[in-house]
Design a protein around this motif. Structure first.
Motif, mmCIF file in Angstrom:
data_model
loop_
_atom_site.group_PDB
_atom_site.id
_atom_site.type_symbol
_atom_site.label_atom_id
_atom_site.label_comp_id
_atom_site.label_asym_id
_atom_site.label_seq_id
_atom_site.Cartn_x
_atom_site.Cartn_y
_atom_site.Cartn_z
ATOM 1 N N THR A 172 42.973 57.889 29.154
ATOM 2 C CA THR A 172 41.824 56.997 29.000
ATOM 3 C C THR A 172 42.258 55.530 28.998
ATOM 4 O O THR A 172 41.557 54.671 29.520
ATOM 5 N N ALA A 173 43.418 55.246 28.407
ATOM 6 C CA ALA A 173 43.948 53.885 28.451
ATOM 7 C C ALA A 173 44.318 53.508 29.878
ATOM 8 O O ALA A 173 44.074 52.383 30.324
ATOM 9 N N SER A 174 44.895 54.457 30.601
ATOM 10 C CA SER A 174 45.241 54.210 31.995
ATOM 11 C C SER A 174 43.998 53.887 32.813
ATOM 12 O O SER A 174 44.009 52.987 33.665
ATOM 13 N N LEU A 175 42.915 54.596 32.555
ATOM 14 C CA LEU A 175 41.666 54.333 33.273
ATOM 15 C C LEU A 175 41.142 52.929 32.977
ATOM 16 O O LEU A 175 40.661 52.234 33.887
ATOM 17 N N VAL A 176 41.234 52.504 31.716
ATOM 18 C CA VAL A 176 40.786 51.155 31.368
ATOM 19 C C VAL A 176 41.591 50.117 32.140
ATOM 20 O O VAL A 176 41.039 49.167 32.707
ATOM 21 N N TYR A 177 42.910 50.290 32.181
ATOM 22 C CA TYR A 177 43.754 49.348 32.913
ATOM 23 C C TYR A 177 43.393 49.326 34.402
ATOM 24 O O TYR A 177 43.282 48.257 35.016
ATOM 25 N N ILE A 178 43.217 50.502 34.979
ATOM 26 C CA ILE A 178 42.934 50.590 36.415
ATOM 27 C C ILE A 178 41.586 49.968 36.751
ATOM 28 O O ILE A 178 41.461 49.169 37.693
ATOM 29 N N PHE A 179 40.559 50.323 35.983
ATOM 30 C CA PHE A 179 39.226 49.774 36.250
ATOM 31 C C PHE A 179 39.195 48.263 36.028
ATOM 32 O O PHE A 179 38.481 47.541 36.723
ATOM 33 N N THR A 180 39.966 47.788 35.042
ATOM 34 C CA THR A 180 40.012 46.350 34.781
ATOM 35 C C THR A 180 40.682 45.613 35.940
ATOM 36 O O THR A 180 40.211 44.553 36.381
ATOM 37 N N ILE A 181 41.782 46.158 36.428
ATOM 38 C CA ILE A 181 42.460 45.552 37.583
ATOM 39 C C ILE A 181 41.539 45.551 38.798
ATOM 40 O O ILE A 181 41.442 44.552 39.528
ATOM 41 N N ALA A 182 40.843 46.675 39.011
ATOM 42 C CA ALA A 182 39.910 46.747 40.126
ATOM 43 C C ALA A 182 38.790 45.725 39.984
ATOM 44 O O ALA A 182 38.321 45.153 40.983
ATOM 45 N N THR A 183 38.368 45.474 38.741
ATOM 46 C CA THR A 183 37.336 44.464 38.488
ATOM 47 C C THR A 183 37.805 43.084 38.919
ATOM 48 O O THR A 183 37.094 42.353 39.627
ATOM 49 N N PHE A 184 39.029 42.710 38.516
ATOM 50 C CA PHE A 184 39.565 41.395 38.890
ATOM 51 C C PHE A 184 39.735 41.285 40.405
ATOM 52 O O PHE A 184 39.417 40.242 41.005
ATOM 53 N N LEU A 185 40.229 42.338 41.031
ATOM 54 C CA LEU A 185 40.401 42.320 42.483
ATOM 55 C C LEU A 185 39.050 42.178 43.186
ATOM 56 O O LEU A 185 38.908 41.417 44.153
ATOM 57 N N GLY A 186 38.060 42.911 42.692
ATOM 58 C CA GLY A 186 36.739 42.886 43.305
ATOM 59 C C GLY A 186 36.071 41.531 43.196
ATOM 60 O O GLY A 186 35.567 40.985 44.191
ATOM 61 N N PHE A 187 36.074 40.968 41.982
ATOM 62 C CA PHE A 187 35.426 39.670 41.795
ATOM 63 C C PHE A 187 36.202 38.549 42.473
ATOM 64 O O PHE A 187 35.620 37.544 42.892
ATOM 65 N N ALA A 188 37.510 38.711 42.594
ATOM 66 C CA ALA A 188 38.303 37.727 43.344
ATOM 67 C C ALA A 188 37.889 37.722 44.806
ATOM 68 O O ALA A 188 37.768 36.658 45.438
#
Length: 285
Positions: A172-188
């Motif tokens: 679950t922690a891994s998922l948070v990290y992955i989704f957060t990174i994807a969020t930054f990449l997406g909004f960038a």
């Protein structure tokens, strides 16, 4: 295998959302971007994972690769559904079971058995037989999307299985990290589009992304839960999920979106159910 069934249901609902994006003129990429902060928040507040253990460099690299692949392949899944339909996209996406199943045998040291090989063979036949008539010509540029989906999904499946092997960081922690990174990449990427004058923000796309994020989170979550329970038989999870999505996706495509079904397709759906049954036999170990 209840987790596999829930993952199948969530995956098909995601495909339906992409189909509706085109019908209601919703920007699919903006929805994809907004789905990731939604998924990250659901993961964090529902499971409250322990984030005290910092990932090492290798784990950060793995998270970044998965995040980049998720947002990229999600985009191509949307394009494939919009141009080729739910059924063909589901076939291309789930035919990628070849990649994780081979990895289960070659990387994760799972021993292939005769019954499992028979089940996989029937499953592959079912996927081929489930192809929509007249929609397998890859000479058209748009029809390259299913090929990209095929390879990308297979690689993501292998990497997600690696996440279940991490001992120090909960999945679950891994998922948070992955989704957060994807969020930054997406909004960038949206910021770049805005600065270049290519972005026209759609509020409805943001709301659609929230819905998409809920079911995207569900599909990945229950998929990983199934892999954890069946850690000694990952190919069973891979195959059951892939064949199940093709079967349910075909039914939804035909019933809801009026996609045509040939006699060969009917045979293929029947074979898919047989394959799922075989792969879940107690002696299919």
């Amino acid at each position: 295998m209840i987790y596999v069934f829930i993952a199948i249901l969530c995956s098909v609902i995601v495909s339906i959302n992409f189909k509706l994006f085109k019908r209601y003129d919703t920007n699919a990429y903006q929805a994809i971007v907004f789905n990731y902060p939604t998924a990250a928040l659901f993961c964090y507040f529902v499971f409250k994972p322990n984030l005290s253990t910092a990932p090492n460099q290798t784990e950060w690299l793995l998270y970044a690769i998965i995040a980049l692949l998720l947002i990229s392949i999600f985009y191509f899944i949307g394009k494939s559904i919009a141009t080729s339909g739910i059924v063909l996209t589901a076939i291309a996406q789930r035919l990628s079971l070849i990649i994780p199943v081979l990895s289960a045998f070659l990387i994760f040291t799972e021993t292939p058995t005769l019954i499992k090989i028979i089940g996989l063979a029937i499953g592959l036949t079912a996927i081929y037989a489930s192809k929509p008539p007249g929609r397998t010509n890859f000479k058209s540029g748009a029809n390259w999307y299913p090929l990209i989906v095929f390879f990308g999904t297979g690689i993501i499946d292998v990497l997600l299985n690696l996440l279940t092997k991490l001992k120090d960081i909960p999945f679950t922690a891994s998922l948070v990290y992955i989704f957060t990174i994807a969020t930054f990449l997406g909004f960038a990427s949206l910021l770049v589009q805005y600065l270049t004058g290519k972005l026209k923000f759609q509020l409805k796309a943001a709301f659609a992304g929230i819905v998409l994020g809920l079911f995207n989170f569900g599909s990945i979550l229950f998929y990983i839960k199934a892999l954890q329970i069946e850690s000694n038989r990952p190919s069973v999870v891979f195959s059951s999920l892939d064949i199940g999505v093709v079967t349910l996706g075909s039914i939804v495509g035909i019933w809801l979106f009026k996609e045509k079904l040939s006699k060969l397709n009917i045979i293929g759906l029947g074979l898919a159910l047989v394959a799922i049954a075989i792969l879940n036999l107690p002696n299919a170990i």
